[in-house]
Scaffold this motif. Structure first.
Motif, short mmCIF file in Angstrom:
data_model
loop_
_atom_site.label_atom_id
_atom_site.label_comp_id
_atom_site.label_asym_id
_atom_site.label_seq_id
_atom_site.Cartn_x
_atom_site.Cartn_y
_atom_site.Cartn_z
N MET A 244 47.98 -12.50 58.20
CA MET A 244 46.62 -12.10 58.55
C MET A 244 46.61 -11.23 59.81
O MET A 244 45.89 -10.24 59.87
CB MET A 244 45.72 -13.32 58.72
N LEU B 39 47.72 -7.82 58.79
CA LEU B 39 46.67 -7.10 58.07
C LEU B 39 45.52 -6.71 58.99
O LEU B 39 44.92 -5.64 58.82
CB LEU B 39 46.16 -7.94 56.90
N PHE B 40 45.20 -7.55 59.98
CA PHE B 40 44.16 -7.19 60.94
C PHE B 40 44.58 -5.97 61.77
O PHE B 40 43.80 -5.06 61.99
CB PHE B 40 43.85 -8.35 61.89
N GLU C 257 45.10 -2.80 59.38
CA GLU C 257 43.91 -2.52 58.59
C GLU C 257 44.26 -1.97 57.21
O GLU C 257 43.62 -1.07 56.69
CB GLU C 257 42.98 -1.57 59.33
N ARG C 258 45.31 -2.52 56.60
CA ARG C 258 45.65 -2.14 55.22
C ARG C 258 44.57 -2.59 54.25
O ARG C 258 44.37 -1.98 53.22
CB ARG C 258 47.00 -2.71 54.82
N LEU C 259 43.95 -3.69 54.58
CA LEU C 259 42.75 -4.17 53.88
C LEU C 259 41.62 -4.15 54.89
O LEU C 259 41.85 -4.29 56.10
CB LEU C 259 42.94 -5.60 53.37
N ILE D 37 38.90 -5.44 57.37
CA ILE D 37 39.01 -6.64 58.21
C ILE D 37 38.21 -7.80 57.62
O ILE D 37 38.69 -8.94 57.61
CB ILE D 37 38.56 -6.31 59.64
N THR E 74 40.14 -9.25 54.72
CA THR E 74 41.28 -10.03 55.20
C THR E 74 40.85 -11.41 55.66
O THR E 74 41.47 -12.42 55.30
CB THR E 74 41.98 -9.29 56.36
N LEU F 140 39.81 -13.49 52.54
CA LEU F 140 40.97 -13.92 51.75
C LEU F 140 41.75 -15.02 52.46
O LEU F 140 42.25 -15.94 51.82
CB LEU F 140 41.87 -12.73 51.45
N GLY F 141 41.85 -14.93 53.78
CA GLY F 141 42.50 -16.00 54.54
C GLY F 141 41.75 -17.31 54.40
O GLY F 141 42.35 -18.37 54.21
#
Length: 82
Positions: free
Chosen positions: A15, A18-19, A22-24, A26, A29, A32-33
């Protein structure tokens, strides 16, 4: 280290990655977490959604919609451009 702690640390590291990258988005992310921790049994359903009873959380969730509505209404405003 127990397997549960290892899995939790792996989720947290993923996470954070990803944060930062920023591939997803925020918000996706974070959601989903939350969903992963809920289905993995780390959180009870009541614990997982307790934050949504806070007006601050709801205000932060509504901010992008409000901002887009204002920027559409007054599209000439320079502050709206990102």
């Amino acid at each position: 280290m127990t397997p549960e702690i290892g899995m939790l640390l792996a989720v947290l590291v993923a996470m954070v990655y990803l944060f930062l990258t920023e591939r997803l988005p925020i918000d996706l992310t974070a959601f989903l977490g939350l969903v992963f921790l809920l289905f993995a049994g780390y959180l009870e359903p009541a614990e997982a959604f307790t934050g949504f009873s806070s007006t601050a959380v709801i205000t932060m969730l509504a901010w992008p919609t409000w901002r887009d509505a204002v920027c559409t209404r007054w599209s000439a405003a320079r502050r709206c451009r990102s």
